[in-house]
Write an enzyme that holds these catalytic residues in place. Structure first.
Site, PDB file in Angstrom:
ATOM      1  N   ASN A   1       0.547   3.973   1.906  1.00 11.69           N
ATOM      2  CA  ASN A   1       1.250   3.033   2.779  1.00 11.69           C
ATOM      3  C   ASN A   1       0.945   3.377   4.229  1.00 11.69           C
ATOM      4  O   ASN A   1       0.885   4.551   4.616  1.00 11.69           O
ATOM      5  CB  ASN A   1       2.760   2.959   2.484  1.00 11.69           C
ATOM      6  CG  ASN A   1       3.494   4.278   2.585  1.00 11.69           C
ATOM      7  OD1 ASN A   1       2.940   5.335   2.341  1.00 11.69           O
ATOM      8  ND2 ASN A   1       4.765   4.203   2.940  1.00 11.69           N
TER       9      ASN A   1
ATOM     10  N   GLU B   1       2.265   2.282   7.843  1.00 14.58           N
ATOM     11  CA  GLU B   1       3.295   1.542   8.577  1.00 14.58           C
ATOM     12  C   GLU B   1       2.841   1.272  10.009  1.00 14.58           C
ATOM     13  O   GLU B   1       1.827   1.799  10.470  1.00 14.58           O
ATOM     14  CB  GLU B   1       4.611   2.320   8.529  1.00 14.58           C
ATOM     15  CG  GLU B   1       5.104   2.445   7.086  1.00 14.58           C
ATOM     16  CD  GLU B   1       6.447   3.124   6.939  1.00 14.58           C
ATOM     17  OE1 GLU B   1       6.922   3.742   7.915  1.00 14.58           O
ATOM     18  OE2 GLU B   1       7.012   3.042   5.825  1.00 14.58           O
TER      19      GLU B   1
ATOM     20  N   CYS C   1       1.505  -1.766   2.009  1.00 14.99           N
ATOM     21  CA  CYS C   1       1.844  -0.864   0.900  1.00 14.99           C
ATOM     22  C   CYS C   1       0.597  -0.150   0.373  1.00 14.99           C
ATOM     23  O   CYS C   1      -0.528  -0.650   0.491  1.00 14.99           O
ATOM     24  CB  CYS C   1       2.439  -1.653  -0.259  1.00 14.99           C
ATOM     25  SG  CYS C   1       4.063  -2.340   0.040  1.00 14.99           S
TER      26      CYS C   1
ATOM     27  N   GLU D   1      -0.377   0.297  -2.719  1.00 18.50           N
ATOM     28  CA  GLU D   1      -1.067  -0.384  -3.816  1.00 18.50           C
ATOM     29  C   GLU D   1      -2.061  -1.401  -3.276  1.00 18.50           C
ATOM     30  O   GLU D   1      -3.186  -1.524  -3.762  1.00 18.50           O
ATOM     31  CB  GLU D   1      -0.062  -1.129  -4.713  1.00 18.50           C
ATOM     32  CG  GLU D   1       0.941  -0.255  -5.410  1.00 18.50           C
ATOM     33  CD  GLU D   1       2.207  -0.030  -4.609  1.00 18.50           C
ATOM     34  OE1 GLU D   1       2.129   0.136  -3.370  1.00 18.50           O
ATOM     35  OE2 GLU D   1       3.281  -0.013  -5.214  1.00 18.50           O
TER      36      GLU D   1
ATOM     37  N   CYS E   1       3.076  -6.638  -4.042  1.00 25.00           N
ATOM     38  CA  CYS E   1       1.952  -5.889  -4.641  1.00 25.00           C
ATOM     39  C   CYS E   1       1.711  -6.329  -6.079  1.00 25.00           C
ATOM     40  O   CYS E   1       0.562  -6.421  -6.524  1.00 25.00           O
ATOM     41  CB  CYS E   1       2.218  -4.391  -4.573  1.00 25.00           C
ATOM     42  SG  CYS E   1       2.062  -3.746  -2.890  1.00 25.00           S
TER      43      CYS E   1
END
Ligand code: THU
Length: 137
Positions: A46, A48, A57, A59, A93
């Site tokens: 992830n 941010e 994210c 994934e 996701c």
């Protein structure tokens, strides 16, 4: 739900390793992911952002890396997050992954040893997939 196989646990180890590089200064919730795509492994974390909505994210990071490398036959995704119980992929996701294989294996872990394995179709039944777009005439 299914039991983890050896390859599942191996993929989960790549996700756990990736988590060390997560960039999560705002939530302090670190996530690592790994996808097994066309016989290769791609990791994601992830990432941010100060503009929160620009975050991504783990994934989807791993998925984008696989697709960018031309590896779109995705058999499995593994996710490890900072939660005590195994970290489930978020809805966005699930949808992004379903584009490439609505029934891929989803292996998830957290801070403890517990590992859960699902089919993506269990986590996202009746996914909206490209076939629906062909039904518009
Ligand atoms: N996060 C992921 O990377 N994957 C998930 O499946 C759940 C949530 C991230 C997004 C955000 O950076 C942090 O975890 C807290 O929501």
């Amino acid at each position: 739900m299914r039991s983890p196989s050896q390859p599942d646990l191996a993929l989960l180890a790549f996700a756990r390793e990736a988590k060390n590089n997560a960039y999560a200064p705002y939530s302090d919730f670190r996530v690592g992911a790994a996808v097994y795509a066309s016989g290769e492994i791609f990791q994601g974390v992830n990432v941010e952002n100060a503009a929160y909505g620009s975050s991504l994210c783990a994934e989807r990071g791993a998925l984008m890396a696989a697709v960018a490398a031309g590896c779109t036959q995705i058999d499995a995704v593994a996710v490890v997050g900072d939660s005590e119980s195994p970290t489930v992929p978020c809805g966005a996701c699930r949808q992004a992954l379903a584009e490439f294989n609505p029934s891929m294996r989803v292996i998830i872990g957290g801070r403890r040893d517990e590992v859960l394995v699902f089919g993506l179709d269990e986590l996202l039944p009746e996914a909206f997939v490209r076939g629906y777009l062909d039904q518009d005439d």
